[in-house]
Structure formats: C-alpha cells, structure tokens
Scaffold this active site. Sequence first.
Site, PDB file in Angstrom:
ATOM      1  CG  ASP A  71      -2.104   0.958   0.939  1.00 16.46           C
ATOM      2  OD1 ASP A  71      -2.906   0.645   0.040  1.00 16.46           O
ATOM      3  OD2 ASP A  71      -2.195   2.016   1.584  1.00 16.46           O
ATOM      4  CE1 TYR A 154      -1.774  12.214  -7.334  1.00 16.45           C
ATOM      5  CE2 TYR A 154      -1.534   9.908  -6.726  1.00 16.45           C
ATOM      6  CZ  TYR A 154      -2.296  11.053  -6.794  1.00 16.45           C
ATOM      7  OH  TYR A 154      -3.600  11.043  -6.351  1.00 16.45           O
ATOM      8  CG  HIS A 180       7.785   4.725  -2.718  1.00 19.35           C
ATOM      9  ND1 HIS A 180       8.211   4.976  -3.995  1.00 19.35           N
ATOM     10  CD2 HIS A 180       6.449   4.468  -2.826  1.00 19.35           C
ATOM     11  CE1 HIS A 180       7.190   4.896  -4.834  1.00 19.35           C
ATOM     12  NE2 HIS A 180       6.112   4.585  -4.155  1.00 19.35           N
ATOM     13  NE  ARG A 181       5.368  -0.194  -5.232  1.00 22.04           N
ATOM     14  CZ  ARG A 181       5.200   0.969  -5.861  1.00 22.04           C
ATOM     15  NH1 ARG A 181       6.001   1.322  -6.838  1.00 22.04           N
ATOM     16  NH2 ARG A 181       4.231   1.775  -5.517  1.00 22.04           N
TER      17      ARG A 181
HETATM   18  P1  IMP Z   1      -2.767   1.700  -3.502  1.00 20.76           P
HETATM   19  O1  IMP Z   1      -3.061   0.726  -4.584  1.00 20.76           O
HETATM   20  O2  IMP Z   1      -3.924   1.961  -2.615  1.00 20.76           O
HETATM   21  O3  IMP Z   1      -1.524   1.399  -2.758  1.00 20.76           O
HETATM   22  O4  IMP Z   1      -2.553   3.053  -4.278  1.00 20.76           O
HETATM   23  C1  IMP Z   1      -1.355   3.684  -4.359  1.00 20.76           C
HETATM   24  C2  IMP Z   1      -1.456   4.876  -5.262  1.00 20.76           C
HETATM   25  O5  IMP Z   1      -0.393   5.763  -4.886  1.00 20.76           O
HETATM   26  C3  IMP Z   1      -1.218   4.561  -6.716  1.00 20.76           C
HETATM   27  O6  IMP Z   1      -2.395   4.321  -7.432  1.00 20.76           O
HETATM   28  C4  IMP Z   1      -0.549   5.839  -7.188  1.00 20.76           C
HETATM   29  O7  IMP Z   1      -1.518   6.802  -7.386  1.00 20.76           O
HETATM   30  C5  IMP Z   1       0.258   6.280  -5.997  1.00 20.76           C
HETATM   31  N1  IMP Z   1       1.618   5.739  -6.075  1.00 20.76           N
HETATM   32  C6  IMP Z   1       2.162   4.758  -5.322  1.00 20.76           C
HETATM   33  N2  IMP Z   1       3.407   4.477  -5.696  1.00 20.76           N
HETATM   34  C7  IMP Z   1       3.663   5.285  -6.736  1.00 20.76           C
HETATM   35  C8  IMP Z   1       4.804   5.447  -7.574  1.00 20.76           C
HETATM   36  O8  IMP Z   1       5.846   4.772  -7.485  1.00 20.76           O
HETATM   37  N3  IMP Z   1       4.665   6.375  -8.531  1.00 20.76           N
HETATM   38  C9  IMP Z   1       3.550   7.114  -8.705  1.00 20.76           C
HETATM   39  N4  IMP Z   1       2.472   7.007  -7.965  1.00 20.76           N
HETATM   40  C10 IMP Z   1       2.516   6.086  -6.980  1.00 20.76           C
END
Ligand code: IMP
Length: 194
Positions: A71, A154, A180-181
Amino acid sequence: MTITKLVIASHNAGKVREIGELLAPYGVEVVSAGTLGLPEPEETGSTFAANAELKARAAAAATGLPALADDSGLAVDALGGAPGIYSARWAGDSKDFAAAMALVHERMGADPDRRGRFVCALTLAQPGGEVRTFEGTVEGDMVWPPRGSHGFGYDPIFQPLGHAVTFGEMDPDAKHAISHRAEAFRKLVAACFE
Ligand code: IMP
C-alpha cells in the site's frame, strides 16, 4: 524460509509489473490477484501498513499461498500529508491521474513548501496467519507541469531530491534504485529471501 511462488495482492498493473521486476532476481514465481480473479478487499485501514496487511491477509487466506501486498501513496507536506492513503482514490473510478495530479497542483497553490514523499508499506502474509511489514520512503519536490511518461500514478509531478528529472522522466532501473517501493523491498528481501 523458502518462497518459490507468491501472490501479489494487487489489481494495479503498474505495481504488479514493478514488484515482478524487483523479485525476478530471487527466482520467485509471481501471480497476481487480478489474474486469479480474487476480489479486491475494501481498504478500510487508516495507515499504509494497515491497508497492506489487510490486502495481504485476504489474498493469503483465499489462495493458501504466501501473499505480498503493497500500500503506497504520495504524502504532500503542504497538504497535511494528502492525498496519502487516498492517493489512488483521488484519481477516481476512471483512474484519471492527469486529474489527480492537477488536483494536487491546484490544492498546493503557490505554497512555497513543495516537499512531498512517496511512502510504501509492504506486507508478506503467510497462509497460516503470520505477517511481516516493511516500510520505505523517497523524498522529493512536487513540480508543475507534469514531465515524462514512464512509471505510473503521480510520477510525472514528483522530482526526487538530488535529481533534475521526475520519476516520470527516469528510466525504470533508475527509479527502482531509489524508490520507496525499492527501499521497502530491500528490507523485505533481507528479512525473508536472503
Ligand atoms: P494503492 O493501490 O492503494 O496502494 O494506491 C497507491 C497509489 O499511490 C497509486 O495508485 C498511485 O496513485 C500512488 N503511487 C504509489 N506508488 C507510486 C509510484 O511509485 N509512482 C507514482 N504514484 C505512486
């Protein structure tokens, strides 16, 4: 612990691709929750870690395989940490990230504080119920207009500190080295795959 196959508990194709690339060197076969047709649990947690844990637990329970969930999101200081855990939801059902980026830009206005960070919580859940969570962050500045077409979400408005290009302009290997990942992954791999 030897893990040869795991489920990636995500329906986001961009994330599944990145996680697959990051795990490739460890010979782990990955299958995605989307491909298996698993339902997407509602993200009811109030933190990145809580949401990663509920997604990983649900996929491990449904498949009997270890499951990995991430997440993640963007936290902007001038917006009190928004969009934060709502990063995906700001793009709406149509996943319109051009609109979500425009919303970040509009809400920040002329605030001189451009600082933000991507945050990632990564949870490995075992079918038996054990969970371990690892976190990573990358600091940067929000830029406008968006630049670059690599990555997802983003990326085009996020310029990591010490770099002159946005994540949208970086090639994927350069992003993987500092994201971050990737940081959360390094911690996970050190604890669970090495
Ligand atoms: P999740 O699926 O609820 O974790 O949503 C995370 C959201 O954060 C994604 O859909 C993106 O909008 C944003 N996000 C997370 N990691 C990245 C990244 O590495 N690049 C750009 N946006 C990110």
